[in-house]
Design a protein around this motif. Structure first.
Motif, mmCIF file in Angstrom:
data_model
loop_
_atom_site.group_PDB
_atom_site.id
_atom_site.type_symbol
_atom_site.label_atom_id
_atom_site.label_comp_id
_atom_site.label_asym_id
_atom_site.label_seq_id
_atom_site.Cartn_x
_atom_site.Cartn_y
_atom_site.Cartn_z
ATOM 1 N N PRO A 58 19.128 41.087 32.933
ATOM 2 C CA PRO A 58 19.664 42.018 33.926
ATOM 3 C C PRO A 58 20.409 43.175 33.258
ATOM 4 O O PRO A 58 20.971 43.022 32.174
ATOM 5 C CB PRO A 58 20.632 41.145 34.721
ATOM 6 N N ASP A 59 20.401 44.310 33.921
ATOM 7 C CA ASP A 59 21.221 45.450 33.496
ATOM 8 C C ASP A 59 22.566 45.412 34.208
ATOM 9 O O ASP A 59 23.571 45.854 33.671
ATOM 10 C CB ASP A 59 20.495 46.758 33.803
ATOM 11 N N VAL A 86 25.220 43.811 29.536
ATOM 12 C CA VAL A 86 25.135 43.763 30.997
ATOM 13 C C VAL A 86 26.407 44.375 31.594
ATOM 14 O O VAL A 86 27.489 44.271 31.025
ATOM 15 C CB VAL A 86 24.926 42.315 31.515
ATOM 16 N N ARG A 87 26.245 45.037 32.720
ATOM 17 C CA ARG A 87 27.373 45.593 33.463
ATOM 18 C C ARG A 87 27.671 44.606 34.585
ATOM 19 O O ARG A 87 26.775 44.212 35.323
ATOM 20 C CB ARG A 87 27.018 46.957 34.037
ATOM 21 N N ILE A 88 28.926 44.185 34.701
ATOM 22 C CA ILE A 88 29.313 43.151 35.672
ATOM 23 C C ILE A 88 30.173 43.766 36.768
ATOM 24 O O ILE A 88 31.181 44.416 36.485
ATOM 25 C CB ILE A 88 30.092 42.011 34.976
ATOM 26 N N LEU A 89 29.743 43.546 38.011
ATOM 27 C CA LEU A 89 30.539 43.909 39.181
ATOM 28 C C LEU A 89 30.880 42.629 39.927
ATOM 29 O O LEU A 89 30.003 41.797 40.178
ATOM 30 C CB LEU A 89 29.760 44.840 40.113
ATOM 31 N N ILE A 90 32.141 42.457 40.277
ATOM 32 C CA ILE A 90 32.601 41.266 40.969
ATOM 33 C C ILE A 90 32.578 41.540 42.474
ATOM 34 O O ILE A 90 33.109 42.547 42.931
ATOM 35 C CB ILE A 90 34.021 40.888 40.513
ATOM 36 N N VAL A 91 31.952 40.646 43.219
ATOM 37 C CA VAL A 91 31.854 40.775 44.669
ATOM 38 C C VAL A 91 32.945 39.910 45.282
ATOM 39 O O VAL A 91 32.989 38.699 45.032
ATOM 40 C CB VAL A 91 30.464 40.335 45.181
ATOM 41 N N CYS A 92 33.839 40.531 46.068
ATOM 42 C CA CYS A 92 34.973 39.779 46.584
ATOM 43 C C CYS A 92 35.444 40.284 47.941
ATOM 44 O O CYS A 92 35.079 41.373 48.369
ATOM 45 C CB CYS A 92 36.132 39.836 45.594
#
Length: 144
Positions: A58-59, A86-92
């Motif tokens: 994943p990117d 990888v670029r990580i975005l946290i869903v919250c």
């Protein structure tokens, strides 16, 4: 037919993994993104690690905050070790922002705070991928 999708984004070779324990959130994010970028929804990080071997890395990884709440911010380092770059975005939820901030301090690149909208999700993913906005429009009659 894809509505509101820029062609250059629809043929982008990058991919997003949505990893969240909440099936509804996974499905919603996959639906919001699949027209513009290859998107895979997965229930666990083990599934993501398995799917991400070889050429399918994943990117961007959209990570449900529940994983950080259970495993701690060190999880970000583990993900980065499995998927370098990888670029990580946290869903919250708004109530989970403190956990998300801990994840960002550990190396995550941002957060998607619910309620999620099509525009906000696509804009955040575009930003994290370094993709600009829509291509400039060419007016008919102005071309020579």
């Amino acid at each position: 037919m894809q509505i509101g999708v820029e062609t250059s984004k629809a043929v982008d070779q990058r991919r997003v993994f949505v990893v969240d324990q909440d099936e509804i959130t996974r499905a919603a994010l996959q639906f919001m993104l699949h027209d513009e970028i290859e998107t895979h929804e997965l229930a666990t990080l083990d599934e993501a690690y398995e799917k991400g071997t070889g050429w399918l890395k994943p990117d961007v990884l959209l990570l449900g905050v529940s994983f950080l709440a259970q495993q701690g911010a060190a999880l970000i380092s583990e993900i980065n070790a499995k998927f370098p770059g990888v670029r990580i975005l946290i869903v919250c939820e708004k109530a989970d922002e403190a956990v998300a901030v801990d994840g960002m301090k550990a190396g995550a690149h941002g957060a998607l705070v619910k309620p999620l909208t099509l525009e906000s999700v696509r804009k955040k993913v575009d930003t994290i991928l370094g993709r600009g906005g829509a291509a400039p429009l060419v007016q008919l009659g102005m071309m020579r």
